[in-house]
Design a protein around this motif. Structure first.
Motif, PDB file in Angstrom:
ATOM      1  N   ARG A 219       0.863  -1.167   0.000  1.00 10.81           N
ATOM      2  CA  ARG A 219       0.000   0.000   0.000  1.00 10.81           C
ATOM      3  C   ARG A 219       0.907   1.227   0.000  1.00 10.81           C
ATOM      4  O   ARG A 219       1.935   1.239   0.664  1.00 10.81           O
ATOM      5  CB  ARG A 219      -0.873   0.025   1.251  1.00 10.81           C
ATOM      6  CG  ARG A 219      -1.839  -1.134   1.382  1.00 10.81           C
ATOM      7  CD  ARG A 219      -2.385  -1.209   2.794  1.00 10.81           C
ATOM      8  NE  ARG A 219      -3.434  -2.213   2.935  1.00 10.81           N
ATOM      9  CZ  ARG A 219      -3.929  -2.621   4.092  1.00 10.81           C
ATOM     10  NH1 ARG A 219      -3.455  -2.111   5.222  1.00 10.81           N
ATOM     11  NH2 ARG A 219      -4.874  -3.527   4.145  1.00 10.81           N
ATOM     12  N   MET A 220       0.521   2.252  -0.717  1.00 13.07           N
ATOM     13  CA  MET A 220       1.228   3.533  -0.654  1.00 13.07           C
ATOM     14  C   MET A 220       0.270   4.546  -0.036  1.00 13.07           C
ATOM     15  O   MET A 220      -0.733   4.931  -0.646  1.00 13.07           O
ATOM     16  CB  MET A 220       1.667   4.000  -2.039  1.00 13.07           C
ATOM     17  CG  MET A 220       2.398   5.333  -2.029  1.00 13.07           C
ATOM     18  SD  MET A 220       3.978   5.281  -1.129  1.00 13.07           S
ATOM     19  CE  MET A 220       5.029   4.516  -2.368  1.00 13.07           C
TER      20      MET A 220
ATOM     21  N   HIS B 150      -0.979   8.071   1.183  1.00 10.40           N
ATOM     22  CA  HIS B 150      -0.826   9.493   0.868  1.00 10.40           C
ATOM     23  C   HIS B 150      -1.341  10.304   2.055  1.00 10.40           C
ATOM     24  O   HIS B 150      -2.546  10.305   2.334  1.00 10.40           O
ATOM     25  CB  HIS B 150      -1.619   9.866  -0.385  1.00 10.40           C
ATOM     26  CG  HIS B 150      -1.107   9.243  -1.642  1.00 10.40           C
ATOM     27  ND1 HIS B 150      -0.645   9.994  -2.711  1.00 10.40           N
ATOM     28  CD2 HIS B 150      -0.976   7.940  -2.009  1.00 10.40           C
ATOM     29  CE1 HIS B 150      -0.269   9.166  -3.683  1.00 10.40           C
ATOM     30  NE2 HIS B 150      -0.466   7.920  -3.281  1.00 10.40           N
TER      31      HIS B 150
ATOM     32  N   ARG C  77       4.323  10.493   1.260  1.00 13.53           N
ATOM     33  CA  ARG C  77       3.886   9.136   0.927  1.00 13.53           C
ATOM     34  C   ARG C  77       4.735   8.134   1.697  1.00 13.53           C
ATOM     35  O   ARG C  77       5.930   8.336   1.872  1.00 13.53           O
ATOM     36  CB  ARG C  77       4.010   8.876  -0.578  1.00 13.53           C
ATOM     37  CG  ARG C  77       3.247   9.879  -1.424  1.00 13.53           C
ATOM     38  CD  ARG C  77       3.390   9.606  -2.909  1.00 13.53           C
ATOM     39  NE  ARG C  77       2.808  10.664  -3.706  1.00 13.53           N
ATOM     40  CZ  ARG C  77       2.706  10.652  -5.024  1.00 13.53           C
ATOM     41  NH1 ARG C  77       3.166   9.611  -5.703  1.00 13.53           N
ATOM     42  NH2 ARG C  77       2.160  11.660  -5.688  1.00 13.53           N
TER      43      ARG C  77
ATOM     44  N   MET D  67       1.873   8.043 -11.014  1.00 18.12           N
ATOM     45  CA  MET D  67       2.391   7.794  -9.670  1.00 18.12           C
ATOM     46  C   MET D  67       3.215   6.508  -9.699  1.00 18.12           C
ATOM     47  O   MET D  67       3.293   5.822 -10.717  1.00 18.12           O
ATOM     48  CB  MET D  67       1.235   7.647  -8.657  1.00 18.12           C
ATOM     49  CG  MET D  67       0.314   8.838  -8.576  1.00 18.12           C
ATOM     50  SD  MET D  67      -0.993   8.625  -7.318  1.00 18.12           S
ATOM     51  CE  MET D  67      -1.933   7.270  -8.014  1.00 18.12           C
ATOM     52  N   GLU D  68       3.818   6.178  -8.555  1.00 19.08           N
ATOM     53  CA  GLU D  68       4.569   4.934  -8.448  1.00 19.08           C
ATOM     54  C   GLU D  68       3.642   3.776  -8.815  1.00 19.08           C
ATOM     55  O   GLU D  68       2.526   3.673  -8.322  1.00 19.08           O
ATOM     56  CB  GLU D  68       5.090   4.744  -7.019  1.00 19.08           C
ATOM     57  CG  GLU D  68       6.001   5.866  -6.527  1.00 19.08           C
ATOM     58  CD  GLU D  68       5.279   7.004  -5.843  1.00 19.08           C
ATOM     59  OE1 GLU D  68       5.928   7.739  -5.067  1.00 19.08           O
ATOM     60  OE2 GLU D  68       4.061   7.172  -6.095  1.00 19.08           O
TER      61      GLU D  68
ATOM     62  N   TYR E 215       2.012  -0.215  -6.611  1.00 17.27           N
ATOM     63  CA  TYR E 215       1.395   0.030  -5.315  1.00 17.27           C
ATOM     64  C   TYR E 215      -0.111   0.171  -5.472  1.00 17.27           C
ATOM     65  O   TYR E 215      -0.606   0.589  -6.528  1.00 17.27           O
ATOM     66  CB  TYR E 215       1.919   1.323  -4.677  1.00 17.27           C
ATOM     67  CG  TYR E 215       3.398   1.322  -4.390  1.00 17.27           C
ATOM     68  CD1 TYR E 215       3.884   0.894  -3.153  1.00 17.27           C
ATOM     69  CD2 TYR E 215       4.303   1.766  -5.354  1.00 17.27           C
ATOM     70  CE1 TYR E 215       5.242   0.899  -2.891  1.00 17.27           C
ATOM     71  CE2 TYR E 215       5.672   1.770  -5.095  1.00 17.27           C
ATOM     72  CZ  TYR E 215       6.136   1.335  -3.865  1.00 17.27           C
ATOM     73  OH  TYR E 215       7.484   1.341  -3.594  1.00 17.27           O
TER      74      TYR E 215
ATOM     75  N   HIS F 207      -2.511   2.644  -4.113  1.00 21.63           N
ATOM     76  CA  HIS F 207      -2.420   3.958  -3.472  1.00 21.63           C
ATOM     77  C   HIS F 207      -3.666   4.218  -2.625  1.00 21.63           C
ATOM     78  O   HIS F 207      -4.794   3.968  -3.070  1.00 21.63           O
ATOM     79  CB  HIS F 207      -2.258   5.047  -4.525  1.00 21.63           C
ATOM     80  CG  HIS F 207      -0.953   4.985  -5.248  1.00 21.63           C
ATOM     81  ND1 HIS F 207       0.119   5.793  -4.933  1.00 21.63           N
ATOM     82  CD2 HIS F 207      -0.527   4.181  -6.258  1.00 21.63           C
ATOM     83  CE1 HIS F 207       1.143   5.506  -5.727  1.00 21.63           C
ATOM     84  NE2 HIS F 207       0.763   4.533  -6.543  1.00 21.63           N
TER      85      HIS F 207
ATOM     86  N   TRP G 126      -5.500   7.144   0.014  1.00 21.00           N
ATOM     87  CA  TRP G 126      -5.614   8.402   0.739  1.00 21.00           C
ATOM     88  C   TRP G 126      -6.563   8.125   1.904  1.00 21.00           C
ATOM     89  O   TRP G 126      -7.798   8.151   1.738  1.00 21.00           O
ATOM     90  CB  TRP G 126      -6.175   9.494  -0.162  1.00 21.00           C
ATOM     91  CG  TRP G 126      -5.278   9.964  -1.268  1.00 21.00           C
ATOM     92  CD1 TRP G 126      -4.550  11.118  -1.309  1.00 21.00           C
ATOM     93  CD2 TRP G 126      -5.042   9.307  -2.536  1.00 21.00           C
ATOM     94  NE1 TRP G 126      -3.867  11.221  -2.502  1.00 21.00           N
ATOM     95  CE2 TRP G 126      -4.146  10.126  -3.275  1.00 21.00           C
ATOM     96  CE3 TRP G 126      -5.481   8.115  -3.111  1.00 21.00           C
ATOM     97  CZ2 TRP G 126      -3.702   9.782  -4.551  1.00 21.00           C
ATOM     98  CZ3 TRP G 126      -5.033   7.767  -4.374  1.00 21.00           C
ATOM     99  CH2 TRP G 126      -4.156   8.585  -5.084  1.00 21.00           C
TER     100      TRP G 126
ATOM    101  N   TYR H 236      -4.812   5.027 -14.027  1.00 20.07           N
ATOM    102  CA  TYR H 236      -5.203   4.511 -12.715  1.00 20.07           C
ATOM    103  C   TYR H 236      -6.716   4.563 -12.595  1.00 20.07           C
ATOM    104  O   TYR H 236      -7.335   5.564 -12.979  1.00 20.07           O
ATOM    105  CB  TYR H 236      -4.600   5.339 -11.572  1.00 20.07           C
ATOM    106  CG  TYR H 236      -3.162   5.033 -11.259  1.00 20.07           C
ATOM    107  CD1 TYR H 236      -2.825   4.106 -10.276  1.00 20.07           C
ATOM    108  CD2 TYR H 236      -2.132   5.662 -11.944  1.00 20.07           C
ATOM    109  CE1 TYR H 236      -1.507   3.826  -9.981  1.00 20.07           C
ATOM    110  CE2 TYR H 236      -0.808   5.383 -11.659  1.00 20.07           C
ATOM    111  CZ  TYR H 236      -0.504   4.459 -10.675  1.00 20.07           C
ATOM    112  OH  TYR H 236       0.808   4.172 -10.386  1.00 20.07           O
TER     113      TYR H 236
ATOM    114  N   SER I 154      -3.785  14.827  -5.488  1.00 20.42           N
ATOM    115  CA  SER I 154      -4.397  14.081  -6.595  1.00 20.42           C
ATOM    116  C   SER I 154      -4.994  14.999  -7.662  1.00 20.42           C
ATOM    117  O   SER I 154      -5.229  14.555  -8.789  1.00 20.42           O
ATOM    118  CB  SER I 154      -5.504  13.165  -6.058  1.00 20.42           C
ATOM    119  OG  SER I 154      -6.650  13.906  -5.684  1.00 20.42           O
TER     120      SER I 154
END
Length: 462
Positions: A78-79, A81, A87, A202-203, A206, A208, A210, A227, A258
């Motif tokens: 998980r990333m 934010h 991050r 983004m990376e 992962y 992502h 929030w 995404y 975002s």
């Protein structure tokens, strides 16, 4: 040759048809919608899927795993934010363990095409269930032109989703326990396009998140470098986002980083024009009627999407059913009865886990205590790899039965709790004797310890 009717041409229905066709049964798939392979847009079914061990094994058994995963994107962590734009990754498991972001439509199309490769499989689209006669083994369908057709089979398999018509027929004509719960949170899907350089914004490897305690937003990578972004929050908050300023201010306050990635204009237009969609949990029992009818997938156990196990659980239904058919040498009556008793306890456990994980994803990942527990679990997993296996690992990276995953977690919680109770007096006694010993020594170290103790602050950095 035994005949099987599979009602529902979605993910579980198409896969189960492959399993049944491999056994030599004559299989007919009936789907209410048009063939998605001919549709320009498929609405209402677009939350990205997270494929893990249970689902992959099911795909492997019908020979399509490699075909599917080559279009999937591995997600190792998980990333998270934070509001300030920082991050931080939280790994799912070991370095080589990952879940995979899969496009729902692409997967469904592959499974339908694979099913049709069997000469003993036929597909029938735009056929809506009108009535089931469980004693006679018949199903009456209404076709697009208004005409109806009644078909007969040795086994009727309802894979027709959370609002299953087959399950409704079972409720009318049998004693079926049923529970349906809509959570007060809805979801809305957004799109994050690739960068002007056709790269991921983004990376990539992962999931992502929030996490904002009461609500959250997630983003899963797609093969086309976009995404799929999904906003989950209470309907009452969605209702307040009716103007451009309201949408923009809400995202600036909560998901500021975002906005340039989603595009301000596209974001505002999507949120204002679209309605948040509901999420439902379904639990029921039994899953079968005598030796004629069985329900699987969301028809038997719809769950909220927060553990990424809805599809994997449905696919595992196909494995369990096939294994029970082997065990009972093709006897439908024995297979259906054991399928209910064996599978219902696990499906109900997974429904509960799915909702629990929503709290973890939107709230717990912001807790230092939660992060500390993750580190403790990972350390003990490294130390005792066959004994101390974290909950997420057992659910996503093993075939351990879902209800046993929960029991394992409850045992771990008790061990941690008892260890804490034992460690507090142990450290207190040890600390007392160390203190008395240092007190007798005329050395600078004692003064330093006293100074540190007097000036200690909870947020102090060491």
């Amino acid at each position: 040759m035994k005949t099987v009717i599979v009602i529902g041409g979605g993910l579980v229905g198409a896969l189960h048809a492959c399993f049944m066709a491999k056994r030599g049964y004559k299989v007919d798939i009936y789907e209410m919608r048009d063939d998605i392979r001919t549709m320009e847009v498929v609405r209402g079914r677009s939350i990205n899927l997270a494929l893990s061990v249970r689902g992959r094994e099911a795909l492997r058994r019908v020979g399509v795993e490699d075909q599917i995963v080559k279009f999937g994107i591995p997600m190792y962590s998980r990333m998270i934010h934070d509001r300030d734009g920082k991050r931080r990754p939280i790994p799912y498991g070991k370095k080589d363990e990952y879940i995979m972001s899969i496009d729902r439509r692409h997967l469904n199309e592959i499974l339908l095409t694979e099913a049709e490769k069997f000469p003993n499989v036929s597909t029938h689209f735009e056929h809506k269930v009108v009535e089931c006669n469980f004693s006679a083994g018949t199903v009456t369908f209404q076709k697009k032109d208004g005409s109806s057709v009644t078909v007969t089979a040795d086994l009727i398999v309802g894979c027709d989703g959370a609002y299953s018509k087959v399950r409704q027929e079972m409720m009318k004509k049998t004693l079926l326990d049923y529970e349906q719960v809509f959570i007060p949170h809805g979801y809305m899907e957004l799109n994050m396009p690739p960068t002007p350089q056709d790269k991921y914004a983004m990376e990539v490897n992962y999931l992502h998140i929030w996490a904002r305690n009461e609500y959250m937003m997630i983003a899963l990578p797609n093969y086309d470098r976009s995404y799929t972004v999904t906003l989950f929050m209470p309907f009452e908050i969605f209702k307040t986002l009716t103007t451009e300023n309201a949408v923009l201010n809400f995202f600036k306050d909560n998901f500021a980083d975002s906005i340039p990635l989603l595009g301000e204009k596209a974001l505002i237009e999507t949120v204002i024009k679209n309605k948040a969609l509901p999420m439902v949990t379904v639990k029921c029992s039994p899953y079968h009627v005598k030796d004629r009818v069985v329900i699987m997938g969301d028809a038997a156990h719809a769950m909220v999407p927060f553990y990424g196990q809805g599809m994997n659980c449905g696919f595992e239904d196909c494995i369990v059913f096939a294994d029970l058919l082997d065990k009972h040498e093709g006897d439908f009556a024995a297979t259906l009865s054991e399928f209910t008793s064996y599978r219902s306890i696990d499906a109900k456990a997974m429904c509960d886990l799915a909702f629990y994980n929503y709290i973890e994803m939107r709230q717990s990942v912001n807790s230092r205590l939660f992060l500390l527990r993750k580190k403790v679990d990972n350390f003990l997993f490294w130390l005792f790899p066959n004994t101390w296996i974290p909950l997420y690992t057992t659910v996503s990276f093993s075939r351990k039965r879902y209800h046993e995953c929960i029991k394992n977690k409850e045992w771990q919680d008790k061990v941690i709790q008892r260890a804490m109770y034992l460690s507090i007096p142990t450290f207190a006694v040890a600390g007392y004797y160390i203190y008395k010993y240092l007190e007798r020594l005329d050395v600078p170290i004692y003064e330093k310890l006293v100074q540190l103790a007097e000036n200690f602050r909870p947020d102090q950095k060491w």
